[in-house]
Design a protein around this motif. Sequence first.
Motif, PDB file in Angstrom:
ATOM      1  N   LEU A 221       0.883  -1.170   0.000  1.00  0.00           N
ATOM      2  CA  LEU A 221       0.000   0.000   0.000  1.00  0.00           C
ATOM      3  C   LEU A 221       0.917   1.215   0.000  1.00  0.00           C
ATOM      4  N   ASN A 222       0.442   2.320  -0.638  1.00  0.00           N
ATOM      5  CA  ASN A 222       1.266   3.531  -0.633  1.00  0.00           C
ATOM      6  C   ASN A 222       1.010   4.380   0.605  1.00  0.00           C
ATOM      7  N   GLY A 223      -0.192   4.246   1.150  1.00  0.00           N
ATOM      8  CA  GLY A 223      -0.494   5.054   2.325  1.00  0.00           C
ATOM      9  C   GLY A 223      -1.744   4.566   3.024  1.00  0.00           C
ATOM     10  N   TYR A 224      -1.908   5.057   4.236  1.00  0.00           N
ATOM     11  CA  TYR A 224      -3.030   4.642   5.085  1.00  0.00           C
ATOM     12  C   TYR A 224      -3.353   5.788   6.024  1.00  0.00           C
ATOM     13  N   TRP A 225      -4.635   6.032   6.224  1.00  0.00           N
ATOM     14  CA  TRP A 225      -5.013   7.003   7.253  1.00  0.00           C
ATOM     15  C   TRP A 225      -6.239   6.491   7.983  1.00  0.00           C
ATOM     16  N   GLU A 226      -6.363   6.856   9.222  1.00  0.00           N
ATOM     17  CA  GLU A 226      -7.557   6.480   9.995  1.00  0.00           C
ATOM     18  C   GLU A 226      -7.679   7.402  11.201  1.00  0.00           C
ATOM     19  N   LEU A 227      -8.914   7.598  11.637  1.00  0.00           N
ATOM     20  CA  LEU A 227      -9.198   8.504  12.759  1.00  0.00           C
ATOM     21  C   LEU A 227      -9.649   7.705  13.976  1.00  0.00           C
ATOM     22  N   SER A 259       0.719   8.824  21.619  1.00  0.00           N
ATOM     23  CA  SER A 259      -0.625   9.366  21.856  1.00  0.00           C
ATOM     24  C   SER A 259      -1.393   9.682  20.564  1.00  0.00           C
ATOM     25  N   VAL A 260      -0.754   9.487  19.397  1.00  0.00           N
ATOM     26  CA  VAL A 260      -1.434   9.811  18.130  1.00  0.00           C
ATOM     27  C   VAL A 260      -2.636   8.891  17.895  1.00  0.00           C
ATOM     28  N   ARG A 261      -3.785   9.501  17.655  1.00  0.00           N
ATOM     29  CA  ARG A 261      -5.018   8.728  17.412  1.00  0.00           C
ATOM     30  C   ARG A 261      -5.510   8.882  15.966  1.00  0.00           C
ATOM     31  N   ASN A 262      -5.199  10.038  15.362  1.00  0.00           N
ATOM     32  CA  ASN A 262      -5.602  10.288  13.965  1.00  0.00           C
ATOM     33  C   ASN A 262      -4.335  10.176  13.119  1.00  0.00           C
ATOM     34  N   ILE A 263      -4.219   9.090  12.374  1.00  0.00           N
ATOM     35  CA  ILE A 263      -2.897   8.766  11.818  1.00  0.00           C
ATOM     36  C   ILE A 263      -2.836   8.844  10.292  1.00  0.00           C
ATOM     37  N   VAL A 264      -1.676   9.290   9.809  1.00  0.00           N
ATOM     38  CA  VAL A 264      -1.365   9.217   8.377  1.00  0.00           C
ATOM     39  C   VAL A 264      -0.020   8.512   8.253  1.00  0.00           C
ATOM     40  N   ALA A 265       0.012   7.421   7.505  1.00  0.00           N
ATOM     41  CA  ALA A 265       1.218   6.610   7.384  1.00  0.00           C
ATOM     42  C   ALA A 265       1.426   6.309   5.902  1.00  0.00           C
ATOM     43  N   THR A 266       2.572   6.742   5.366  1.00  0.00           N
ATOM     44  CA  THR A 266       2.787   6.590   3.922  1.00  0.00           C
ATOM     45  C   THR A 266       4.222   6.193   3.595  1.00  0.00           C
ATOM     46  N   ASN A 267       4.474   6.082   2.281  1.00  0.00           N
ATOM     47  CA  ASN A 267       5.832   5.828   1.793  1.00  0.00           C
ATOM     48  C   ASN A 267       6.699   7.091   1.880  1.00  0.00           C
ATOM     49  N   GLY A 268       6.150   8.191   2.365  1.00  0.00           N
ATOM     50  CA  GLY A 268       6.899   9.445   2.465  1.00  0.00           C
ATOM     51  C   GLY A 268       6.650  10.329   1.253  1.00  0.00           C
ATOM     52  N   GLU A 269       6.687   9.734   0.070  1.00  0.00           N
ATOM     53  CA  GLU A 269       6.557  10.491  -1.174  1.00  0.00           C
ATOM     54  C   GLU A 269       5.211  11.205  -1.289  1.00  0.00           C
ATOM     55  N   ILE A 270       4.153  10.541  -0.868  1.00  0.00           N
ATOM     56  CA  ILE A 270       2.806  11.107  -1.047  1.00  0.00           C
ATOM     57  C   ILE A 270       2.284  11.749   0.243  1.00  0.00           C
ATOM     58  N   HIS A 271       3.149  11.799   1.254  1.00  0.00           N
ATOM     59  CA  HIS A 271       2.674  12.197   2.586  1.00  0.00           C
ATOM     60  C   HIS A 271       2.052  13.595   2.588  1.00  0.00           C
ATOM     61  N   ASP A 272       2.782  14.567   2.047  1.00  0.00           N
ATOM     62  CA  ASP A 272       2.286  15.951   2.100  1.00  0.00           C
ATOM     63  C   ASP A 272       0.993  16.103   1.308  1.00  0.00           C
ATOM     64  N   ASP A 273       0.919  15.435   0.165  1.00  0.00           N
ATOM     65  CA  ASP A 273      -0.308  15.535  -0.652  1.00  0.00           C
ATOM     66  C   ASP A 273      -1.501  14.932   0.080  1.00  0.00           C
ATOM     67  N   LEU A 274      -1.259  13.829   0.768  1.00  0.00           N
ATOM     68  CA  LEU A 274      -2.347  13.187   1.525  1.00  0.00           C
ATOM     69  C   LEU A 274      -2.791  14.099   2.675  1.00  0.00           C
ATOM     70  N   LEU A 275      -1.811  14.653   3.395  1.00  0.00           N
ATOM     71  CA  LEU A 275      -2.142  15.576   4.495  1.00  0.00           C
ATOM     72  C   LEU A 275      -2.925  16.779   3.975  1.00  0.00           C
ATOM     73  N   GLU A 276      -2.473  17.311   2.846  1.00  0.00           N
ATOM     74  CA  GLU A 276      -3.108  18.511   2.304  1.00  0.00           C
ATOM     75  C   GLU A 276      -4.547  18.232   1.876  1.00  0.00           C
TER      76      GLU A 276
END
Length: 289
Positions: A221-227, A259-276
């Motif tokens: 997977l390239n990335g994952y997020w969950e709240l 303590s992080v509960r709302n997470i974004v986990a990626t390959n690094g490359e797409i991280h900023d785009d996913l956050l944005e």
Amino acid sequence: MNEKDKVPYVVTSKSYTAVAINCAAKAGEWIKSRLGSVKQLSTKVSSQDLVTEVDKGAEQMIRKLILTHFPDHAILGEESVGPGAEACMKALETAKNEPYLWIIDPVDGTTNYVHGFPFYSVSIALAHHGEVIVGVVYDPSRDELFIAEKGKGAYVHGNPTLVAKETTLSDSLLATGFPLETSFNLPQNMAGLQALLPKVRNVRAGGSAALHMAYVAAGRLNGYWELGLNAWDVAAGALLIQESGGQVTDTAGRPYDLSVRNIVATNGEIHDDLLETLSKAEATGFRKD
Ligand code: IPD
Ligand code: CA
Ligand code: CA
């Protein structure tokens, strides 16, 4: 590197990692042997929040094994904490600065387990003064054991794991999970899903946070997020990803900690785009004050 120059990955016997592996493998085997024969199905905060005697039994088994090796270590296990987010946060607050804290999710993906959907895992992490130094995720259905040691890399069956190389959302396969909390987290997750789906290749919701993170580490997977997750869902997975060259933050872009509960986990490359994308969609799971 030449095939013959490759140094095999060896886990020192009695190391923290060896104990984590032993616990995950033993518990995983036992869990799998009970598949389809769950006797006590109960619910926690809602009818969707399931727990069985297998979750409880596996946690007991892991606790006993850890304490046999390290009787003075602390343990935070999902099944030993009261139901609900408040109780989980409080338990973590009390435990997080212990010199050695084992963080256990005995069955991550209980809903899948109960339905016989073969995507569940055992997740075990060890934190030293709040920093994760060992992470192990075991998938009994495929007999895949993902191992990470701080500073030493991450491995699946002895082979190094490496995050995927894709650099754009449009080339990415993502995963998420659907929150049980329906008044805020679920609509926020839906907003994120709606914003991301048109931009990515597709989104999966497999139902095990720890396995999703192991899959990001392994480049599946390239990335994952969950709240609205808890430390035991993601602590091991976070180290797996970091040690495989990826990035883990909260949905506001702050570095991962227990303590992080709302997470974004990626390959690094797409991280900023996913956050944005999550931020623009107002889908971070953080309330605006
Ligand atoms: C759950 C799984 C699921 C995720 C939930 C978690 P559990 O853990 O990781 O994928 O969406 O948020 O609570 O309850 O099966 O250990
Ligand atoms: Ca879990
Ligand atoms: Ca669980």
